[in-house]
Design a protein around this motif. Structure first.
Motif, PDB file in Angstrom:
ATOM      1  N   ILE A 108      37.218 -63.761  14.747  1.00 36.58           N
ATOM      2  CA  ILE A 108      37.960 -63.932  13.502  1.00 36.58           C
ATOM      3  C   ILE A 108      39.369 -63.411  13.738  1.00 36.58           C
ATOM      4  CG2 ILE A 108      38.157 -63.287  11.069  1.00 36.58           C
ATOM      5  CD1 ILE A 108      35.042 -63.064  11.108  1.00 36.58           C
ATOM      6  N   TYR A 109      40.330 -64.307  13.594  1.00 35.80           N
ATOM      7  CA  TYR A 109      41.740 -63.947  13.683  1.00 35.80           C
ATOM      8  C   TYR A 109      42.247 -63.736  12.260  1.00 35.80           C
ATOM      9  CZ  TYR A 109      41.778 -66.050  18.396  1.00 35.80           C
ATOM     10  OH  TYR A 109      41.543 -66.376  19.700  1.00 35.80           O
ATOM     11  N   SER A 110      43.164 -62.767  12.108  1.00 37.47           N
ATOM     12  CA  SER A 110      43.755 -62.554  10.791  1.00 37.47           C
ATOM     13  C   SER A 110      45.221 -62.171  10.968  1.00 37.47           C
ATOM     14  CB  SER A 110      43.003 -61.465  10.050  1.00 37.47           C
ATOM     15  OG  SER A 110      43.568 -61.260   8.783  1.00 37.47           O
ATOM     16  N   PRO A 111      46.144 -63.073  10.606  1.00 38.45           N
ATOM     17  CA  PRO A 111      45.936 -64.438  10.131  1.00 38.45           C
ATOM     18  C   PRO A 111      45.565 -65.381  11.282  1.00 38.45           C
ATOM     19  CG  PRO A 111      48.283 -63.990  10.296  1.00 38.45           C
ATOM     20  CD  PRO A 111      47.568 -62.707  10.636  1.00 38.45           C
ATOM     21  N   ALA A 112      45.560 -66.674  10.987  1.00 38.25           N
ATOM     22  CA  ALA A 112      45.147 -67.691  11.958  1.00 38.25           C
ATOM     23  C   ALA A 112      46.007 -67.641  13.219  1.00 38.25           C
ATOM     24  CB  ALA A 112      45.225 -69.081  11.333  1.00 38.25           C
ATOM     25  N   GLU A 113      45.403 -68.047  14.337  1.00 40.38           N
ATOM     26  CA  GLU A 113      46.083 -68.087  15.630  1.00 40.38           C
ATOM     27  C   GLU A 113      46.191 -69.509  16.176  1.00 40.38           C
ATOM     28  OE1 GLU A 113      47.767 -66.548  19.286  1.00 40.38           O
ATOM     29  OE2 GLU A 113      47.644 -65.797  17.246  1.00 40.38           O
ATOM     30  N   HIS A 114      45.300 -70.422  15.741  1.00 39.71           N
ATOM     31  CA  HIS A 114      45.227 -71.765  16.316  1.00 39.71           C
ATOM     32  C   HIS A 114      45.347 -72.846  15.246  1.00 39.71           C
ATOM     33  CE1 HIS A 114      44.019 -70.201  20.211  1.00 39.71           C
ATOM     34  NE2 HIS A 114      43.216 -69.385  19.561  1.00 39.71           N
ATOM     35  N   ASP A 115      45.662 -74.054  15.683  1.00 40.68           N
ATOM     36  CA  ASP A 115      45.639 -75.225  14.812  1.00 40.68           C
ATOM     37  C   ASP A 115      44.208 -75.393  14.293  1.00 40.68           C
ATOM     38  OD1 ASP A 115      45.107 -78.136  14.228  1.00 40.68           O
ATOM     39  OD2 ASP A 115      47.233 -78.298  14.725  1.00 40.68           O
ATOM     40  N   PRO A 116      44.023 -75.691  13.012  1.00 41.44           N
ATOM     41  CA  PRO A 116      42.667 -75.831  12.464  1.00 41.44           C
ATOM     42  C   PRO A 116      41.826 -76.919  13.125  1.00 41.44           C
ATOM     43  CG  PRO A 116      44.278 -75.738  10.696  1.00 41.44           C
ATOM     44  CD  PRO A 116      45.047 -75.845  11.983  1.00 41.44           C
ATOM     45  N   ARG A 117      42.457 -77.875  13.789  1.00 38.65           N
ATOM     46  CA  ARG A 117      41.734 -78.981  14.429  1.00 38.65           C
ATOM     47  C   ARG A 117      41.444 -78.724  15.905  1.00 38.65           C
ATOM     48  NH1 ARG A 117      46.540 -82.516  12.229  1.00 38.65           N
ATOM     49  NH2 ARG A 117      47.434 -80.696  13.205  1.00 38.65           N
ATOM     50  N   THR A 118      41.722 -77.521  16.370  1.00 38.54           N
ATOM     51  CA  THR A 118      41.614 -77.220  17.799  1.00 38.54           C
ATOM     52  C   THR A 118      40.196 -77.303  18.328  1.00 38.54           C
ATOM     53  OG1 THR A 118      43.585 -75.850  17.889  1.00 38.54           O
ATOM     54  CG2 THR A 118      41.893 -75.362  19.511  1.00 38.54           C
ATOM     55  N   HIS A 120      39.074 -77.118  22.475  1.00 35.65           N
ATOM     56  CA  HIS A 120      39.470 -77.091  23.887  1.00 35.65           C
ATOM     57  C   HIS A 120      38.209 -77.119  24.737  1.00 35.65           C
ATOM     58  CE1 HIS A 120      43.274 -74.884  22.431  1.00 35.65           C
ATOM     59  NE2 HIS A 120      43.552 -76.167  22.610  1.00 35.65           N
ATOM     60  N   GLN A 121      38.113 -78.081  25.617  1.00 37.35           N
ATOM     61  CA  GLN A 121      36.958 -78.160  26.511  1.00 37.35           C
ATOM     62  C   GLN A 121      36.985 -77.044  27.553  1.00 37.35           C
ATOM     63  OE1 GLN A 121      34.405 -80.216  25.918  1.00 37.35           O
ATOM     64  NE2 GLN A 121      35.557 -80.917  24.141  1.00 37.35           N
ATOM     65  N   THR A 122      38.189 -76.664  27.997  1.00 36.60           N
ATOM     66  CA  THR A 122      38.337 -75.642  29.035  1.00 36.60           C
ATOM     67  C   THR A 122      39.447 -74.672  28.667  1.00 36.60           C
ATOM     68  OG1 THR A 122      39.993 -76.889  30.274  1.00 36.60           O
ATOM     69  CG2 THR A 122      37.659 -77.323  30.826  1.00 36.60           C
ATOM     70  N   LYS A 123      39.441 -73.518  29.335  1.00 41.95           N
ATOM     71  CA  LYS A 123      40.516 -72.542  29.174  1.00 41.95           C
ATOM     72  C   LYS A 123      41.843 -73.157  29.591  1.00 41.95           C
ATOM     73  CE  LYS A 123      41.962 -67.973  30.793  1.00 41.95           C
ATOM     74  NZ  LYS A 123      43.302 -68.409  31.149  1.00 41.95           N
ATOM     75  N   GLU A 124      41.836 -73.924  30.672  1.00 40.67           N
ATOM     76  CA  GLU A 124      43.054 -74.542  31.175  1.00 40.67           C
ATOM     77  C   GLU A 124      43.670 -75.496  30.143  1.00 40.67           C
ATOM     78  OE1 GLU A 124      40.758 -72.717  34.178  1.00 40.67           O
ATOM     79  OE2 GLU A 124      40.120 -74.362  32.871  1.00 40.67           O
ATOM     80  N   GLU A 125      42.817 -76.267  29.469  1.00 37.66           N
ATOM     81  CA  GLU A 125      43.301 -77.157  28.414  1.00 37.66           C
ATOM     82  C   GLU A 125      43.932 -76.350  27.289  1.00 37.66           C
ATOM     83  OE1 GLU A 125      41.657 -80.433  25.170  1.00 37.66           O
ATOM     84  OE2 GLU A 125      40.238 -79.531  26.558  1.00 37.66           O
ATOM     85  N   GLY A 126      43.262 -75.263  26.895  1.00 40.35           N
ATOM     86  CA  GLY A 126      43.792 -74.411  25.839  1.00 40.35           C
ATOM     87  C   GLY A 126      45.121 -73.782  26.217  1.00 40.35           C
ATOM     88  N   ASP A 127      45.207 -73.265  27.455  1.00 39.50           N
ATOM     89  CA  ASP A 127      46.461 -72.660  27.924  1.00 39.50           C
ATOM     90  C   ASP A 127      47.593 -73.677  27.897  1.00 39.50           C
ATOM     91  OD1 ASP A 127      45.113 -70.284  28.345  1.00 39.50           O
ATOM     92  OD2 ASP A 127      45.001 -70.511  30.530  1.00 39.50           O
ATOM     93  N   LYS A 128      47.312 -74.887  28.360  1.00 42.78           N
ATOM     94  CA  LYS A 128      48.335 -75.937  28.415  1.00 42.78           C
ATOM     95  C   LYS A 128      48.826 -76.287  27.008  1.00 42.78           C
ATOM     96  CE  LYS A 128      49.276 -80.584  30.070  1.00 42.78           C
ATOM     97  NZ  LYS A 128      48.759 -81.905  30.127  1.00 42.78           N
ATOM     98  N   GLU A 129      47.899 -76.471  26.062  1.00 46.80           N
ATOM     99  CA  GLU A 129      48.295 -76.824  24.695  1.00 46.80           C
ATOM    100  C   GLU A 129      49.093 -75.699  24.041  1.00 46.80           C
ATOM    101  OE1 GLU A 129      45.388 -78.509  22.125  1.00 46.80           O
ATOM    102  OE2 GLU A 129      45.007 -80.180  23.484  1.00 46.80           O
ATOM    103  N   GLU A 131      50.998 -73.466  25.681  1.00 49.04           N
ATOM    104  CA  GLU A 131      52.310 -73.477  26.335  1.00 49.04           C
ATOM    105  C   GLU A 131      53.197 -74.596  25.813  1.00 49.04           C
ATOM    106  OE1 GLU A 131      51.583 -73.671  30.552  1.00 49.04           O
ATOM    107  OE2 GLU A 131      50.511 -71.759  30.538  1.00 49.04           O
ATOM    108  N   GLU A 132      52.601 -75.750  25.498  1.00 50.83           N
ATOM    109  CA  GLU A 132      53.361 -76.899  25.002  1.00 50.83           C
ATOM    110  C   GLU A 132      53.603 -76.852  23.498  1.00 50.83           C
ATOM    111  OE1 GLU A 132      50.970 -80.193  26.333  1.00 50.83           O
ATOM    112  OE2 GLU A 132      51.700 -80.039  28.406  1.00 50.83           O
ATOM    113  N   GLY A 133      53.118 -75.804  22.821  1.00 48.30           N
ATOM    114  CA  GLY A 133      53.300 -75.675  21.384  1.00 48.30           C
ATOM    115  C   GLY A 133      52.433 -76.614  20.562  1.00 48.30           C
ATOM    116  N   LYS A 134      51.353 -77.128  21.160  1.00 46.47           N
ATOM    117  CA  LYS A 134      50.468 -78.065  20.465  1.00 46.47           C
ATOM    118  C   LYS A 134      49.312 -77.383  19.747  1.00 46.47           C
ATOM    119  CE  LYS A 134      51.334 -81.867  23.669  1.00 46.47           C
ATOM    120  NZ  LYS A 134      50.733 -82.732  24.701  1.00 46.47           N
TER     121      LYS A 134
END
Length: 161
Positions: A108-118, A120-129, A131-134
């Motif tokens: 539980i993050y407070s407040p939110a940390e990620h896009d509500p639609r997130t 990520h299949q892998t850590k690498e995908e999450g890191d990339k998104e 870094e790209e501000g997605k």
């Protein structure tokens, strides 16, 4: 899943501490995002980690299966199913899967940390998104209480249009 502020209704997740799968194909999945908090399911693969990081939000992690090592502000702690670790905003942290099965948790993050639609299949995908501000938390989840109250998003009489 919407990127709009949540409706004023219950979000129910049964058996979160006892019936989550012992494996999952997704590293990160946002389950719910509110005005002041966010619930995220994470699966750290065998030999994997979350990443050495610092957030500007508070984070509480509840482990539901597997074993791992939490490092928070330089302090190590072994973790297992049923354990809770709280990471205050601005605190270095890392979680490593040390066991033979995936380390599964919800945070539980407070407040939110990620896009509500997130998802990520892998850590690498999450890191990339990230870094790209997605993978940014929605603007509405970062506003102060007074602003949300003034906009009618939070009412103490619980009467919404």
């Amino acid at each position: 899943m919407s990127s709009s502020p949540p409706a004023h209704k219950m979000a129910y997740f049964p058996s979160m501490t006892s019936a989550l799968p012992s494996s999952s194909s997704e590293f990160r999945r946002v389950l719910w995002t509110g005005l002041y908090s966010q619930v995220v399911l994470m699966t750290v693969p065998v030999g994997g980690d979350i990443g050495d990081e610092v957030h500007t939000v508070d984070q509480a992690l509840t482990f539901t299966s597997g074993t791992g090592r939490a490092t928070v502000a330089g302090q190590d702690q072994n973790v297992k199913a049923g354990d809770l670790v709280v990471v205050p905003a601005g605190t270095q942290h890392q979680f490593v899967n040390t066991g033979p099965t995936p380390l599964i948790l919800y945070t539980i993050y407070s407040p939110a940390e990620h896009d509500p639609r997130t998802v990520h299949q892998t850590k690498e995908e999450g890191d990339k998104e990230e870094e790209e501000g997605k993978d940014e938390a929605p603007e509405w989840s970062q506003k102060p209480k007074a602003e949300n109250e003034k906009a009618g998003l939070v009412r103490t009489d619980a009467k919404y249009d």
